[in-house]
Enzyme design. Structure first.
Site, PDB file in Angstrom:
ATOM      1  N   GLY A  61       0.846  -1.189   0.000  1.00 28.46           N
ATOM      2  CA  GLY A  61       0.000   0.000   0.000  1.00 28.46           C
ATOM      3  C   GLY A  61       0.874   1.228   0.000  1.00 28.46           C
ATOM      4  O   GLY A  61       1.414   1.607   1.038  1.00 28.46           O
ATOM      5  N   LEU A  62       1.044   1.838  -1.167  1.00 26.22           N
ATOM      6  CA  LEU A  62       1.997   2.941  -1.318  1.00 26.22           C
ATOM      7  C   LEU A  62       1.292   4.232  -1.716  1.00 26.22           C
ATOM      8  O   LEU A  62       1.753   4.979  -2.577  1.00 26.22           O
ATOM      9  CB  LEU A  62       3.064   2.579  -2.370  1.00 26.22           C
ATOM     10  CG  LEU A  62       3.826   1.274  -2.108  1.00 26.22           C
ATOM     11  CD1 LEU A  62       4.772   0.965  -3.262  1.00 26.22           C
ATOM     12  CD2 LEU A  62       4.580   1.347  -0.786  1.00 26.22           C
ATOM     13  N   GLY A  63       0.157   4.509  -1.069  1.00 27.78           N
ATOM     14  CA  GLY A  63      -0.551   5.765  -1.299  1.00 27.78           C
ATOM     15  C   GLY A  63       0.161   6.913  -0.615  1.00 27.78           C
ATOM     16  O   GLY A  63       1.354   6.855  -0.331  1.00 27.78           O
ATOM     17  N   ARG A  64      -0.584   7.971  -0.296  1.00 30.74           N
ATOM     18  CA  ARG A  64       0.047   9.154   0.300  1.00 30.74           C
ATOM     19  C   ARG A  64       0.756   8.825   1.607  1.00 30.74           C
ATOM     20  O   ARG A  64       1.878   9.265   1.848  1.00 30.74           O
ATOM     21  CB  ARG A  64      -0.999  10.250   0.525  1.00 30.74           C
ATOM     22  CG  ARG A  64      -1.449  10.952  -0.746  1.00 30.74           C
ATOM     23  CD  ARG A  64      -2.506  11.989  -0.450  1.00 30.74           C
ATOM     24  NE  ARG A  64      -3.706  11.399   0.136  1.00 30.74           N
ATOM     25  CZ  ARG A  64      -4.762  12.087   0.541  1.00 30.74           C
ATOM     26  NH1 ARG A  64      -4.770  13.407   0.454  1.00 30.74           N
ATOM     27  NH2 ARG A  64      -5.818  11.478   1.046  1.00 30.74           N
ATOM     28  N   MET A  65       0.111   8.055   2.454  1.00 26.66           N
ATOM     29  CA  MET A  65       0.722   7.701   3.730  1.00 26.66           C
ATOM     30  C   MET A  65       1.790   6.627   3.544  1.00 26.66           C
ATOM     31  O   MET A  65       2.935   6.774   3.983  1.00 26.66           O
ATOM     32  CB  MET A  65      -0.347   7.224   4.717  1.00 26.66           C
ATOM     33  CG  MET A  65      -1.279   8.298   5.205  1.00 26.66           C
ATOM     34  SD  MET A  65      -0.574   9.335   6.508  1.00 26.66           S
ATOM     35  CE  MET A  65      -0.771   8.257   7.934  1.00 26.66           C
ATOM     36  N   ARG A  85      -1.042  -1.835  -5.777  1.00 27.37           N
ATOM     37  CA  ARG A  85      -1.874  -2.266  -6.901  1.00 27.37           C
ATOM     38  C   ARG A  85      -1.559  -1.465  -8.159  1.00 27.37           C
ATOM     39  O   ARG A  85      -1.575  -1.987  -9.263  1.00 27.37           O
ATOM     40  CB  ARG A  85      -3.357  -2.113  -6.528  1.00 27.37           C
ATOM     41  CG  ARG A  85      -4.312  -2.687  -7.560  1.00 27.37           C
ATOM     42  CD  ARG A  85      -5.732  -2.660  -7.034  1.00 27.37           C
ATOM     43  NE  ARG A  85      -6.176  -1.309  -6.741  1.00 27.37           N
ATOM     44  CZ  ARG A  85      -7.397  -1.004  -6.317  1.00 27.37           C
ATOM     45  NH1 ARG A  85      -8.280  -1.962  -6.107  1.00 27.37           N
ATOM     46  NH2 ARG A  85      -7.731   0.256  -6.086  1.00 27.37           N
ATOM     47  N   ASN A 150      -6.373   2.798   9.124  1.00 24.69           N
ATOM     48  CA  ASN A 150      -7.404   3.213  10.081  1.00 24.69           C
ATOM     49  C   ASN A 150      -8.483   2.144  10.224  1.00 24.69           C
ATOM     50  O   ASN A 150      -9.661   2.382   9.985  1.00 24.69           O
ATOM     51  CB  ASN A 150      -8.043   4.538   9.629  1.00 24.69           C
ATOM     52  CG  ASN A 150      -7.160   5.732   9.922  1.00 24.69           C
ATOM     53  OD1 ASN A 150      -6.349   5.704  10.844  1.00 24.69           O
ATOM     54  ND2 ASN A 150      -7.308   6.786   9.131  1.00 24.69           N
ATOM     55  N   HIS A 229      -8.370   9.366  19.262  1.00 25.32           N
ATOM     56  CA  HIS A 229      -7.576  10.508  18.779  1.00 25.32           C
ATOM     57  C   HIS A 229      -8.329  11.252  17.682  1.00 25.32           C
ATOM     58  O   HIS A 229      -8.451  12.481  17.700  1.00 25.32           O
ATOM     59  CB  HIS A 229      -6.230   9.981  18.265  1.00 25.32           C
ATOM     60  CG  HIS A 229      -5.450  10.919  17.399  1.00 25.32           C
ATOM     61  ND1 HIS A 229      -5.776  11.166  16.077  1.00 25.32           N
ATOM     62  CD2 HIS A 229      -4.336  11.655  17.641  1.00 25.32           C
ATOM     63  CE1 HIS A 229      -4.908  12.016  15.558  1.00 25.32           C
ATOM     64  NE2 HIS A 229      -4.028  12.330  16.481  1.00 25.32           N
ATOM     65  N   ASN A 230      -8.883  10.500  16.728  1.00 25.84           N
ATOM     66  CA  ASN A 230      -9.597  11.147  15.621  1.00 25.84           C
ATOM     67  C   ASN A 230     -10.904  11.771  16.079  1.00 25.84           C
ATOM     68  O   ASN A 230     -11.329  12.805  15.548  1.00 25.84           O
ATOM     69  CB  ASN A 230      -9.847  10.136  14.501  1.00 25.84           C
ATOM     70  CG  ASN A 230      -8.626   9.949  13.627  1.00 25.84           C
ATOM     71  OD1 ASN A 230      -7.505  10.197  14.061  1.00 25.84           O
ATOM     72  ND2 ASN A 230      -8.824   9.495  12.409  1.00 25.84           N
ATOM     73  N   GLU A 233      -9.984  14.993  17.484  1.00 22.09           N
ATOM     74  CA  GLU A 233      -9.645  15.856  16.346  1.00 22.09           C
ATOM     75  C   GLU A 233     -10.906  16.489  15.747  1.00 22.09           C
ATOM     76  O   GLU A 233     -10.921  17.678  15.415  1.00 22.09           O
ATOM     77  CB  GLU A 233      -8.915  15.012  15.304  1.00 22.09           C
ATOM     78  CG  GLU A 233      -8.498  15.716  14.041  1.00 22.09           C
ATOM     79  CD  GLU A 233      -7.895  14.732  13.064  1.00 22.09           C
ATOM     80  OE1 GLU A 233      -8.537  14.447  12.029  1.00 22.09           O
ATOM     81  OE2 GLU A 233      -6.790  14.221  13.335  1.00 22.09           O
ATOM     82  N   TYR A 234     -11.989  15.697  15.622  1.00 16.46           N
ATOM     83  CA  TYR A 234     -13.251  16.232  15.106  1.00 16.46           C
ATOM     84  C   TYR A 234     -13.715  17.419  15.945  1.00 16.46           C
ATOM     85  O   TYR A 234     -14.119  18.460  15.421  1.00 16.46           O
ATOM     86  CB  TYR A 234     -14.336  15.143  15.139  1.00 16.46           C
ATOM     87  CG  TYR A 234     -14.383  14.196  13.970  1.00 16.46           C
ATOM     88  CD1 TYR A 234     -13.212  13.637  13.447  1.00 16.46           C
ATOM     89  CD2 TYR A 234     -15.588  13.826  13.402  1.00 16.46           C
ATOM     90  CE1 TYR A 234     -13.263  12.740  12.395  1.00 16.46           C
ATOM     91  CE2 TYR A 234     -15.651  12.930  12.343  1.00 16.46           C
ATOM     92  CZ  TYR A 234     -14.484  12.388  11.844  1.00 16.46           C
ATOM     93  OH  TYR A 234     -14.538  11.511  10.799  1.00 16.46           O
TER      94      TYR A 234
END
Length: 354
Positions: A61-65, A85, A150, A229-230, A233-234
């Site tokens: 998984g090499l997305g933004r994160m 992918r 997540n 945590h999230n 954050e909201y």
């Protein structure tokens, strides 16, 4: 590595000590003020090693994160085999960072020494679930599978049980830092067996800033901590948004929102990284002309609200912040239309035509 037969209570290796930093243990008396349990001070980075050998792991998984995590790992001397992918991100990271390219998850696993470390940075739900089932027959007893996405902590607990049946260690890592993680480092909240987390320490040390990772509990605790945590954050984001809306609405003062945001960054009680980002955005455009008033929710705010209901804990700020996001996503505006109709029906109030 620790076999199932070697584990004592809480999934902890028999005879394991209690003095290691970053290591979760069953509840103990509160630590002395001034230094939180699970923190450590580190010096300059060196090439990361595990048992005297250069650390090598796979990132799927090499997305933004995931992509930026690979960059940070490589810059701290860790060998990374990468699979995604989309082959373009694989080629780019191989060319720019010296990542070892893999054409499939199976190939990535084959390139690793044993015991293997495979880290997933995939969307929660089905993509992560499918990949875990794909990896199980490829991994061996003693290997470590990490989920840094997540995921719902209930899923992580279930997956930990599933992988334990194959003697595969599972570590769930709540990951915070967003697109700034490459530069600033990622805050990492790890859940799992102490021995498995300890084996991952070179990776955590490379990815996190100083004092930026901790072993917070058993399997599921990492993603649970990130979920809360999230949720926080909201609530923080909603409070900033409402406050600046009030400042903007006081037309008689002609307040400079960028000036105020910058001012609050220095010495005020409400200073934070979120305020830093807000100040930068307002300095560029106070009217936010190119931004639609639609706020997405990733799912973790919903899970936090559900957890509050399950525990019977009052969560008015976080729950309302979540509801405000739902309101922003309502393009049809049906509830508001119904309210306007009722006002007109009982009081003859004017209804604006759409």
């Amino acid at each position: 590595m620790v076999r199932k037969s070697d584990k004592g209570a809480y999934g902890k290796p028999n005879g394991a000590g209690n003095s290691r930093h970053h290591q979760w243990q069953p509840p103990l008396p509160a630590p002395a003020p001034g230094r939180a349990r699970g923190s450590v001070r580190r010096g300059a980075y060196v090439v990361a090693t595990r048992e005297g050998q250069a650390m090598k792991m796979a990132m799927i998984g090499l997305g933004r994160m995931g992509g930026n995590m690979v960059r940070r790992l490589r810059r701290h001397g860790i060998e990374v085999v990468g699979y995604n992918r989309s082959p373009e991100s694989v080629r780019q990271l191989a060319a720019e960072e010296g990542m070892i390219a893999a054409a499939s998850a199976a190939e990535a696993v084959r390139m690793l020494p044993t015991p293997r470390v495979v880290w997933l940075m995939l969307p929660s739900g089905s993509p992560t679930e499918q990949m875990i089932h794909q990896l199980i027959p490829l991994l061996e007893a003693g290997d470590i599978l990490v989920d840094g996405g997540n995921s719902n902590y209930h899923d992580s607990q279930r997956r930990g049980v599933l992988l334990a049946e194959h003697d595969i260690h599972f570590v769930d890592v709540g990951t915070s830092g967003g697109v700034w993680g490459l530069e600033k480092g990622y805050c990492l909240m790890a859940g799992g067996e102490p021995a498995a987390v300890k084996a991952l320490q070179p990776l955590f040390d490379a990815l996190a800033p100083e004092n930026g990772w901790a072993h917070v509990g058993p399997i599921g605790a990492g993603h649970f901590t990130k979920m809360i945590h999230n949720g926080i954050e909201y609530g923080m984001m909603q409070a900033y948004a409402e406050g600046f809306a009030l400042l903007r609405g006081k037309q008689e003062f002609s307040l400079d929102l960028a000036q105020i945001a910058e001012l609050w960054r220095h010495g005020s009680v409400v200073r934070s990284w979120l305020l830093d980002l807000t100040a930068a955005a307002l300095a560029a455009d106070q009217e936010l002309q190119d931004i639609a008033p639609v706020v997405a929710d990733s799912g973790e705010g919903r899970w936090t609200a559900i957890e509050a209901i399950d525990q019977g804990v009052a969560l008015p700020v976080i729950s309302l912040a979540l509801q405000m996001r739902f309101t922003s996503q309502d393009a049809e505006g049906y509830p508001a239309k119904l309210l306007a109709m009722m006002r007109n029906a009982f009081g003859g109030h004017k209804v604006e035509k759409g």
